[in-house]
Design an enzyme around this catalytic site. Structure first.
Site, PDB file in Angstrom:
ATOM      1  N   ARG A   1      -8.332 -34.128  -0.978  1.00 26.37           N
ATOM      2  CA  ARG A   1      -9.416 -33.398  -1.637  1.00 26.37           C
ATOM      3  C   ARG A   1      -9.295 -33.527  -3.145  1.00 26.37           C
ATOM      4  O   ARG A   1      -8.192 -33.463  -3.680  1.00 26.37           O
ATOM      5  CB  ARG A   1      -9.351 -31.905  -1.254  1.00 26.37           C
ATOM      6  CG  ARG A   1     -10.079 -31.583   0.021  1.00 26.37           C
ATOM      7  CD  ARG A   1      -9.784 -30.189   0.521  1.00 26.37           C
ATOM      8  NE  ARG A   1      -9.969 -29.119  -0.466  1.00 26.37           N
ATOM      9  CZ  ARG A   1      -9.883 -27.823  -0.179  1.00 26.37           C
ATOM     10  NH1 ARG A   1      -9.618 -27.437   1.070  1.00 26.37           N
ATOM     11  NH2 ARG A   1     -10.052 -26.912  -1.098  1.00 26.37           N
TER      12      ARG A   1
ATOM     13  N   LYS B   1      -4.900 -20.918   5.965  1.00 27.26           N
ATOM     14  CA  LYS B   1      -6.031 -20.158   6.524  1.00 27.26           C
ATOM     15  C   LYS B   1      -6.891 -21.035   7.431  1.00 27.26           C
ATOM     16  O   LYS B   1      -7.226 -20.637   8.543  1.00 27.26           O
ATOM     17  CB  LYS B   1      -6.921 -19.598   5.386  1.00 27.26           C
ATOM     18  CG  LYS B   1      -6.205 -18.664   4.432  1.00 27.26           C
ATOM     19  CD  LYS B   1      -7.140 -18.139   3.355  1.00 27.26           C
ATOM     20  CE  LYS B   1      -7.729 -19.203   2.461  1.00 27.26           C
ATOM     21  NZ  LYS B   1      -6.736 -19.936   1.634  1.00 27.26           N
TER      22      LYS B   1
ATOM     23  N   ARG C   1      -1.634 -32.282   1.745  1.00 31.00           N
ATOM     24  CA  ARG C   1      -2.811 -32.106   2.611  1.00 31.00           C
ATOM     25  C   ARG C   1      -3.693 -33.350   2.592  1.00 31.00           C
ATOM     26  O   ARG C   1      -3.974 -33.908   1.535  1.00 31.00           O
ATOM     27  CB  ARG C   1      -3.619 -30.891   2.142  1.00 31.00           C
ATOM     28  CG  ARG C   1      -4.963 -30.767   2.861  1.00 31.00           C
ATOM     29  CD  ARG C   1      -5.514 -29.364   2.852  1.00 31.00           C
ATOM     30  NE  ARG C   1      -5.788 -28.855   1.526  1.00 31.00           N
ATOM     31  CZ  ARG C   1      -6.160 -27.592   1.282  1.00 31.00           C
ATOM     32  NH1 ARG C   1      -6.280 -26.722   2.274  1.00 31.00           N
ATOM     33  NH2 ARG C   1      -6.379 -27.186   0.046  1.00 31.00           N
TER      34      ARG C   1
ATOM     35  N   ARG D   1      -6.650 -22.907  -9.289  1.00 33.12           N
ATOM     36  CA  ARG D   1      -7.107 -22.178  -8.095  1.00 33.12           C
ATOM     37  C   ARG D   1      -6.150 -21.030  -7.767  1.00 33.12           C
ATOM     38  O   ARG D   1      -6.573 -19.965  -7.320  1.00 33.12           O
ATOM     39  CB  ARG D   1      -7.244 -23.144  -6.911  1.00 33.12           C
ATOM     40  CG  ARG D   1      -8.460 -24.073  -7.088  1.00 33.12           C
ATOM     41  CD  ARG D   1      -8.380 -25.304  -6.222  1.00 33.12           C
ATOM     42  NE  ARG D   1      -8.363 -24.985  -4.810  1.00 33.12           N
ATOM     43  CZ  ARG D   1      -7.788 -25.745  -3.877  1.00 33.12           C
ATOM     44  NH1 ARG D   1      -7.170 -26.860  -4.217  1.00 33.12           N
ATOM     45  NH2 ARG D   1      -7.840 -25.387  -2.627  1.00 33.12           N
TER      46      ARG D   1
ATOM     47  N   ARG E   1     -13.774 -13.579  -1.492  1.00 33.85           N
ATOM     48  CA  ARG E   1     -12.768 -13.971  -2.472  1.00 33.85           C
ATOM     49  C   ARG E   1     -12.681 -12.999  -3.625  1.00 33.85           C
ATOM     50  O   ARG E   1     -11.845 -13.169  -4.505  1.00 33.85           O
ATOM     51  CB  ARG E   1     -13.082 -15.363  -3.008  1.00 33.85           C
ATOM     52  CG  ARG E   1     -12.273 -16.461  -2.308  1.00 33.85           C
ATOM     53  CD  ARG E   1     -12.695 -17.768  -2.912  1.00 33.85           C
ATOM     54  NE  ARG E   1     -11.742 -18.831  -2.885  1.00 33.85           N
ATOM     55  CZ  ARG E   1     -11.645 -19.742  -1.916  1.00 33.85           C
ATOM     56  NH1 ARG E   1     -12.363 -19.635  -0.828  1.00 33.85           N
ATOM     57  NH2 ARG E   1     -10.804 -20.735  -2.028  1.00 33.85           N
TER      58      ARG E   1
HETATM   59  P1  ADP Z   1      -5.986 -23.193   3.409  1.00 39.40           P
HETATM   60  O1  ADP Z   1      -7.154 -23.266   4.360  1.00 39.40           O
HETATM   61  O2  ADP Z   1      -5.385 -21.812   3.316  1.00 39.40           O
HETATM   62  O3  ADP Z   1      -6.282 -23.770   2.067  1.00 39.40           O
HETATM   63  P2  ADP Z   1      -4.819 -25.257   5.161  1.00 39.40           P
HETATM   64  O4  ADP Z   1      -4.960 -24.667   6.515  1.00 39.40           O
HETATM   65  O5  ADP Z   1      -5.747 -26.369   4.803  1.00 39.40           O
HETATM   66  O6  ADP Z   1      -4.827 -24.095   4.035  1.00 39.40           O
HETATM   67  O7  ADP Z   1      -3.311 -25.762   5.025  1.00 39.40           O
HETATM   68  C1  ADP Z   1      -2.839 -26.410   3.839  1.00 39.40           C
HETATM   69  C2  ADP Z   1      -1.932 -27.603   4.212  1.00 39.40           C
HETATM   70  O8  ADP Z   1      -0.725 -27.094   4.797  1.00 39.40           O
HETATM   71  C3  ADP Z   1      -2.548 -28.555   5.249  1.00 39.40           C
HETATM   72  O9  ADP Z   1      -2.152 -29.884   4.908  1.00 39.40           O
HETATM   73  C4  ADP Z   1      -1.921 -28.123   6.568  1.00 39.40           C
HETATM   74  O10 ADP Z   1      -1.811 -29.223   7.474  1.00 39.40           O
HETATM   75  C5  ADP Z   1      -0.559 -27.608   6.126  1.00 39.40           C
HETATM   76  N1  ADP Z   1      -0.080 -26.454   6.940  1.00 39.40           N
HETATM   77  C6  ADP Z   1      -0.820 -25.447   7.459  1.00 39.40           C
HETATM   78  N2  ADP Z   1      -0.032 -24.573   8.127  1.00 39.40           N
HETATM   79  C7  ADP Z   1       1.240 -25.037   8.006  1.00 39.40           C
HETATM   80  C8  ADP Z   1       2.534 -24.582   8.459  1.00 39.40           C
HETATM   81  N3  ADP Z   1       2.671 -23.455   9.179  1.00 39.40           N
HETATM   82  N4  ADP Z   1       3.610 -25.322   8.145  1.00 39.40           N
HETATM   83  C9  ADP Z   1       3.476 -26.448   7.392  1.00 39.40           C
HETATM   84  N5  ADP Z   1       2.310 -26.932   6.950  1.00 39.40           N
HETATM   85  C10 ADP Z   1       1.209 -26.246   7.229  1.00 39.40           C
HETATM   86  P1  AMP Z   2     -11.353 -23.591  -0.041  1.00 33.92           P
HETATM   87  O1  AMP Z   2     -11.759 -24.701   0.885  1.00 33.92           O
HETATM   88  O2  AMP Z   2     -11.446 -22.239   0.579  1.00 33.92           O
HETATM   89  O3  AMP Z   2     -10.018 -23.858  -0.705  1.00 33.92           O
HETATM   90  O4  AMP Z   2     -12.449 -23.566  -1.211  1.00 33.92           O
HETATM   91  C1  AMP Z   2     -12.630 -24.690  -2.068  1.00 33.92           C
HETATM   92  C2  AMP Z   2     -13.524 -24.300  -3.253  1.00 33.92           C
HETATM   93  O5  AMP Z   2     -14.823 -23.890  -2.795  1.00 33.92           O
HETATM   94  C3  AMP Z   2     -13.028 -23.101  -4.078  1.00 33.92           C
HETATM   95  O6  AMP Z   2     -12.051 -23.485  -5.054  1.00 33.92           O
HETATM   96  C4  AMP Z   2     -14.342 -22.615  -4.717  1.00 33.92           C
HETATM   97  O7  AMP Z   2     -14.736 -23.448  -5.785  1.00 33.92           O
HETATM   98  C5  AMP Z   2     -15.344 -22.817  -3.572  1.00 33.92           C
HETATM   99  N1  AMP Z   2     -15.406 -21.611  -2.706  1.00 33.92           N
HETATM  100  C6  AMP Z   2     -15.044 -21.521  -1.392  1.00 33.92           C
HETATM  101  N2  AMP Z   2     -15.250 -20.281  -0.913  1.00 33.92           N
HETATM  102  C7  AMP Z   2     -15.744 -19.545  -1.960  1.00 33.92           C
HETATM  103  C8  AMP Z   2     -16.130 -18.188  -2.120  1.00 33.92           C
HETATM  104  N3  AMP Z   2     -16.038 -17.300  -1.104  1.00 33.92           N
HETATM  105  N4  AMP Z   2     -16.597 -17.790  -3.333  1.00 33.92           N
HETATM  106  C9  AMP Z   2     -16.709 -18.657  -4.345  1.00 33.92           C
HETATM  107  N5  AMP Z   2     -16.334 -19.951  -4.272  1.00 33.92           N
HETATM  108  C10 AMP Z   2     -15.854 -20.405  -3.093  1.00 33.92           C
END
Ligand code: ADP
Ligand code: AMP
Length: 220
Positions: free
Chosen positions: A160, A13, A127, A171, A88
């Site tokens: 992270r 995302k 990541r 999660r 969420r």
């Molecule tokens: P989210 O925001 O949904 O938690 P991220 O955008 O941070 O996910 O992506 C999670 C991990 O996967 C990151 O390390 C990113 O670089 C990698 N990633 C994102 N899109 C792709 C893809 N299409 N193919 C492979 N790896 C990806």
């Molecule tokens: P994310 O970066 O989206 O993976 O979010 C990391 C963490 O932030 C989550 O596991 C939650 O603890 C908190 N968080 C992010 N967005 C929300 C939301 N919309 N509602 C509640 N907690 C959130």
């Protein structure tokens, strides 16, 4: 353009929201990024959020909705936005609907990036993020030019805290618990779309823009 990206943690995302928002000239709004910034700054909000984030739990709705209310009131959000990580659950979706109706900018599409769990684990465990500028990398799929160093700002990359396997599992459970109600909420409004999140980042972006074009939402 006002769209929401839904999907499991690690589905991509943030990666797609950032590219999409940049290409469309709209704001990328990610509650997770906002909470992490507050944790770094050591604010009261940060201290509260951290106690939930480190357990893989959701930050309470009143806090998260309050944060979003303030964020959507910023001038850059008036041009449109890509929301990433919010809403969420159904309570957040309801609150968002009310906030946006006040702004006169309703959600045009809620797109779920669909990625199977095995791939989620590969993406999350690899990541790496820049704690200074927020850029995201992957050790294998999106490596920085110099290992461990941010291309954009030169800071050392970190993993992270909540990307440890145990927390990731929690999660994913939290995501599953609320996914159905969220999907139903947007289906009932004719706004829900599921899209495969597999393939390269460029493939997914192309697929996403194609979908938004077919919906008449992409206006670039
Ligand atoms: P989210 O925001 O949904 O938690 P991220 O955008 O941070 O996910 O992506 C999670 C991990 O996967 C990151 O390390 C990113 O670089 C990698 N990633 C994102 N899109 C792709 C893809 N299409 N193919 C492979 N790896 C990806
Ligand atoms: P994310 O970066 O989206 O993976 O979010 C990391 C963490 O932030 C989550 O596991 C939650 O603890 C908190 N968080 C992010 N967005 C929300 C939301 N919309 N509602 C509640 N907690 C959130």
């Amino acid at each position: 353009m006002q769209i929401i990206l839904l999907g499991k943690p690690g589905a991509g995302k943030g990666t797609q929201a950032q590219r999409l928002a940049q290409a469309a000239g709209v704001a990328h709004i990610a509650t997770g990024d906002m909470f992490r910034a507050a944790v770094r700054e050591g604010t009261e909000l940060g201290k509260l959020a951290q106690s939930y984030m480190e357990r893989g739990a959701l930050v309470p709705d009143d806090v998260t909705i309050g944060l979003m209310r303030e964020r959507l009131a910023q001038p850059d959000a008036h041009k449109g936005f890509v929301l990433d990580g919010f809403p969420r659950n159904e309570a957040q979706a309801q609150a968002l609907e009310a906030l946006l109706s006040d702004l006169g900018r309703p959600v045009q599409a809620a797109v779920e990036l669909d990625v199977p769990d095995e791939e989620i684990l590969r993406r999350i465990t690899g990541r790496r993020v820049c704690p200074r500028c927020g850029a995201t990398y992957h050790v294998e799929f999106q490596p920085p030019k110099v290992p461990g160093i941010c291309d954009r700002c030169g800071h050392a990359l970190i993993q992270r805290d909540d990307d440890k396997e145990e927390t990731v599992r929690r999660r994913l459970e939290v995501y599953r618990r609320h996914a159905e109600e969220l999907i139903r909420f947007y289906q009932a409004r004719g706004l829900y779309h599921r899209l495969s999140g597999l393939g390269s980042e460029a493939d997914v972006l192309e697929r996403l823009i194609g979908l938004l074009q077919s919906l008449g939402v992409w206006n670039r």
